[in-house]
Write an enzyme that holds these catalytic residues in place. Sequence first.
Site, PDB file in Angstrom:
ATOM      1  N   LYS A 174       0.830  -0.977  -0.448  1.00 23.44           N
ATOM      2  CA  LYS A 174       0.031  -0.044  -0.411  1.00 23.44           C
ATOM      3  C   LYS A 174       1.387   1.551   0.176  1.00 23.44           C
ATOM      4  O   LYS A 174       1.737   1.327   1.307  1.00 23.44           O
ATOM      5  CB  LYS A 174      -1.772   0.168   1.640  1.00 23.44           C
ATOM      6  CG  LYS A 174      -1.740   1.139   1.017  1.00 23.44           C
ATOM      7  CD  LYS A 174      -2.289   1.570   2.646  1.00 23.44           C
ATOM      8  CE  LYS A 174      -1.573   2.787   2.759  1.00 23.44           C
ATOM      9  NZ  LYS A 174      -1.995   4.187   1.696  1.00 23.44           N
ATOM     10  N   SER A 228       5.992   8.596   9.354  1.00 21.54           N
ATOM     11  CA  SER A 228       5.230   9.427  10.582  1.00 21.54           C
ATOM     12  C   SER A 228       5.450   8.161  12.040  1.00 21.54           C
ATOM     13  O   SER A 228       4.982   6.873  11.894  1.00 21.54           O
ATOM     14  CB  SER A 228       4.407  10.274  10.831  1.00 21.54           C
ATOM     15  OG  SER A 228       3.565   9.547  10.654  1.00 21.54           O
ATOM     16  N   GLU A 247       9.934   2.212  10.168  1.00 28.89           N
ATOM     17  CA  GLU A 247      11.802   3.252   9.463  1.00 28.89           C
ATOM     18  C   GLU A 247      10.782   4.634   9.836  1.00 28.89           C
ATOM     19  O   GLU A 247      10.082   5.053   8.879  1.00 28.89           O
ATOM     20  CB  GLU A 247      11.609   2.839   7.779  1.00 28.89           C
ATOM     21  CG  GLU A 247      12.652   1.647   8.266  1.00 28.89           C
ATOM     22  CD  GLU A 247      13.718   1.763   8.635  1.00 28.89           C
ATOM     23  OE1 GLU A 247      14.427   2.864   9.163  1.00 28.89           O
ATOM     24  OE2 GLU A 247      14.504   1.055   9.050  1.00 28.89           O
ATOM     25  N   CYS A 281      13.291  11.904   5.393  1.00 28.89           N
ATOM     26  CA  CYS A 281      14.012  11.876   7.304  1.00 28.89           C
ATOM     27  C   CYS A 281      14.947  11.722   7.791  1.00 28.89           C
ATOM     28  O   CYS A 281      15.161  12.158   9.198  1.00 28.89           O
ATOM     29  CB  CYS A 281      13.016   9.921   7.299  1.00 28.89           C
ATOM     30  SG  CYS A 281      14.295   9.158   7.003  1.00 28.89           S
ATOM     31  N   GLU A 375      10.558  16.616  14.431  1.00 28.22           N
ATOM     32  CA  GLU A 375      10.510  17.005  13.202  1.00 28.22           C
ATOM     33  C   GLU A 375      10.352  17.975  11.474  1.00 28.22           C
ATOM     34  O   GLU A 375       9.141  17.979  12.079  1.00 28.22           O
ATOM     35  CB  GLU A 375      10.930  15.348  12.345  1.00 28.22           C
ATOM     36  CG  GLU A 375      10.960  14.940  11.058  1.00 28.22           C
ATOM     37  CD  GLU A 375      10.712  13.197  11.196  1.00 28.22           C
ATOM     38  OE1 GLU A 375       9.207  13.440  10.632  1.00 28.22           O
ATOM     39  OE2 GLU A 375      11.017  13.295  10.118  1.00 28.22           O
TER      40      GLU A 375
HETATM   41  P1  NAP Z   1       2.781   9.149   7.712  1.00 29.22           P
HETATM   42  O1  NAP Z   1       1.407   9.924   6.872  1.00 29.22           O
HETATM   43  O2  NAP Z   1       2.760   8.465   8.468  1.00 29.22           O
HETATM   44  O3  NAP Z   1       2.140   7.842   6.479  1.00 29.22           O
HETATM   45  C1  NAP Z   1       2.752   6.461   5.486  1.00 29.22           C
HETATM   46  C2  NAP Z   1       2.465   5.388   4.988  1.00 29.22           C
HETATM   47  O4  NAP Z   1       1.407   4.677   6.234  1.00 29.22           O
HETATM   48  C3  NAP Z   1       1.104   6.178   3.712  1.00 29.22           C
HETATM   49  O5  NAP Z   1       0.851   5.211   3.210  1.00 29.22           O
HETATM   50  C4  NAP Z   1       0.269   6.628   4.845  1.00 29.22           C
HETATM   51  O6  NAP Z   1      -1.301   6.239   4.013  1.00 29.22           O
HETATM   52  C5  NAP Z   1      -0.128   4.933   5.777  1.00 29.22           C
HETATM   53  N1  NAP Z   1      -0.788   5.269   6.717  1.00 29.22           N
HETATM   54  C6  NAP Z   1      -2.003   6.294   7.467  1.00 29.22           C
HETATM   55  N2  NAP Z   1      -2.116   6.042   8.373  1.00 29.22           N
HETATM   56  C7  NAP Z   1      -2.282   4.209   8.697  1.00 29.22           C
HETATM   57  C8  NAP Z   1      -2.664   3.269   9.266  1.00 29.22           C
HETATM   58  N3  NAP Z   1      -3.667   3.903  10.439  1.00 29.22           N
HETATM   59  N4  NAP Z   1      -2.794   1.889   8.821  1.00 29.22           N
HETATM   60  C9  NAP Z   1      -1.706   2.099   7.912  1.00 29.22           C
HETATM   61  N5  NAP Z   1      -0.826   2.849   7.519  1.00 29.22           N
HETATM   62  C10 NAP Z   1      -1.785   3.690   7.773  1.00 29.22           C
HETATM   63  O7  NAP Z   1       3.678   9.258   6.458  1.00 29.22           O
HETATM   64  P2  NAP Z   1       4.123  10.701   5.491  1.00 29.22           P
HETATM   65  O8  NAP Z   1       3.850  11.479   5.543  1.00 29.22           O
HETATM   66  O9  NAP Z   1       3.838   9.554   3.937  1.00 29.22           O
HETATM   67  O10 NAP Z   1       5.832  10.175   5.515  1.00 29.22           O
HETATM   68  C11 NAP Z   1       7.180  11.180   6.255  1.00 29.22           C
HETATM   69  C12 NAP Z   1       7.340  10.761   7.176  1.00 29.22           C
HETATM   70  O11 NAP Z   1       7.343   9.433   6.497  1.00 29.22           O
HETATM   71  C13 NAP Z   1       8.301  11.300   8.339  1.00 29.22           C
HETATM   72  O12 NAP Z   1       7.845  11.530   9.467  1.00 29.22           O
HETATM   73  C14 NAP Z   1       9.057  10.437   7.967  1.00 29.22           C
HETATM   74  O13 NAP Z   1      10.182  11.302   8.565  1.00 29.22           O
HETATM   75  C15 NAP Z   1       8.707   9.409   7.639  1.00 29.22           C
HETATM   76  N6  NAP Z   1      10.445   8.924   7.067  1.00 29.22           N
HETATM   77  C16 NAP Z   1      11.216   7.704   7.470  1.00 29.22           C
HETATM   78  C17 NAP Z   1      12.047   7.398   6.458  1.00 29.22           C
HETATM   79  C18 NAP Z   1      13.061   6.570   7.308  1.00 29.22           C
HETATM   80  O14 NAP Z   1      13.549   5.171   6.307  1.00 29.22           O
HETATM   81  N7  NAP Z   1      13.049   6.160   8.646  1.00 29.22           N
HETATM   82  C19 NAP Z   1      12.122   7.680   5.251  1.00 29.22           C
HETATM   83  C20 NAP Z   1      11.228   8.518   4.768  1.00 29.22           C
HETATM   84  C21 NAP Z   1       9.810   8.479   5.483  1.00 29.22           C
HETATM   85  P3  NAP Z   1      -1.868   7.320   3.390  1.00 29.22           P
HETATM   86  O15 NAP Z   1      -0.735   7.901   2.500  1.00 29.22           O
HETATM   87  O16 NAP Z   1      -2.858   6.801   2.883  1.00 29.22           O
HETATM   88  O17 NAP Z   1      -2.205   8.655   4.462  1.00 29.22           O
END
Ligand code: NAP
Length: 476
Positions: A174, A228, A247, A281, A375
């Site tokens: 997904k 996140s 991650e 990130c 962040e």
């Molecule tokens: P996000 O809002 O947490 O979304 C990530 C994924 O999770 C999306 O596919 C989202 O779907 C899905 N999701 C949301 N709610 C969920 C639930 N209840 N159950 C299962 N999946 C769910 O993050 P983002 O805004 O896309 O990305 C930014 C974050 O990613 C930042 O905090 C960044 O630091 C982190 N990040 C970490 C790394 C690493 O390797 N450590 C790398 C890149 C990014 P939807 O899109 O439909 O909401």
Amino acid sequence: MDFQLLIVGRWVNTGSVMEVKNKYNGQTVGSLPIARREDVDAAIAAAERAENIMAEMPAYKRAEILLRTAALIRERADDLAKTIAAEAGKALKYARIEVDRAINTFTVASEEAKRMHGETIALDAVAAGEGYFGFYTRRPVGVIAAISPFNFPINLVAHKLAPAIASGNTIVLKPASSTPLTAVKLCQIIQEAGLPAGALNLVVGSGGTVGEWLVTDPRVDKITFTGSPEIGRHILSVAGIKKVTLELGNTSPVVIAPDADLDFVAKRCAVGAYANSGQMCISVQRIYSQKQVYEPFTEKFLNATHGMVVGDPLDERVDVGPMIDSKEVDRIETWVNEARDGGAKILTGGKRDGTVYYPTVLVDVQSNMRVVAEETFAPVASIISCDDFEESLRQANDTNFGLQVGVFTKDVDRIFKAIKGLNFGGVIVNDTPTFRVDQMPYGGNRQSGLGREGVKYAMEDMTNIQMVAIRLNPVQ
Ligand code: NAP
């Protein structure tokens, strides 16, 4: 509809449609169907049925599929990079780098597929094990739910699919709702490369529904999530007994000792802070400079910031494109204004134009301001003056996160002091925390997550150890 879901090896439509927009100009880039509960159910069932086929596929065949995938990505690199630039708003020059990295990720996975092995165990190291021969092997966990974020639409998907295939698992993917089109194109490529039907399934829809159905389903054996911290914590609380890799975020610090080459540091910090509009990130966020070099560094960093070309990400000359949506621009605008109202100075930036937020440099910040403590995930960096190297290490470490940190110094004593003193998954010496190549172990300590990616390390988390103990003389 120009894009579809992949379930049981077939491209399917469902009732409702979502449109994916260009993040710079708002035009529609593509549309695709939103998965219903029955589609997610069918995708998981297909992955479960394909488990044995993948588990029994010989290593050389898994390696061939992965290598063909890498070759097809290379053939379509231009189209993939332009799709990323349009749907994610990432400057084309960085989108091209991301595509090259995905080629590396699949190539490394094709090599690692051949190296998945266990080891012998000296069972006779204790008296009770005398007369036994022991070894363990690694077995695929089964069905993996892969959930990816918006900011690396191909390479963070690659970091889930490539090791999952290399280690003989099946997948339901997904991708992020704002950037699913690149993921669809990648799944088409993997299918063309010869992965059996049902081994890879793609469902699209909001995290709160489609994501939630996936992570709570007992047929899923492992979740690999990048996103996140808030969603990561939630997933852990509802997943049940499954393997989970998380991650998550970081507040990436940089430490600058007075012996560092400030021209080099300033240039690297500017790329690290502003590439992908700071939405990484490991984007440079908190820069701790020793007071002797604080002023010259600040001047050089400001110059490097002014050199950033801001605009349409599809323009090859542009360094900084839009943020992912206007809500994110609202958020960072509030945080920067709040810092300014609390006494911080905005040396440059601090303004917006549509979904673009201009590269922003802050000084005189406090450690409890959100631009420092949380962040930022935006093109905003703060420079903080420190009395000595130890103090800059202490402040860099003073965070709930622990993904990567950068330390600039040529002094070997300082280097080892930093390595020992910093509680981060990666310590990058003489470069920014933004450094990553795709075969290295990558992941965070503290609130930055659980487990490691980097193909070989992800494969370890995507397999179960199976111990074998053989009694050598099973007679009385
Ligand atoms: P996000 O809002 O947490 O979304 C990530 C994924 O999770 C999306 O596919 C989202 O779907 C899905 N999701 C949301 N709610 C969920 C639930 N209840 N159950 C299962 N999946 C769910 O993050 P983002 O805004 O896309 O990305 C930014 C974050 O990613 C930042 O905090 C960044 O630091 C982190 N990040 C970490 C790394 C690493 O390797 N450590 C790398 C890149 C990014 P939807 O899109 O439909 O909401």
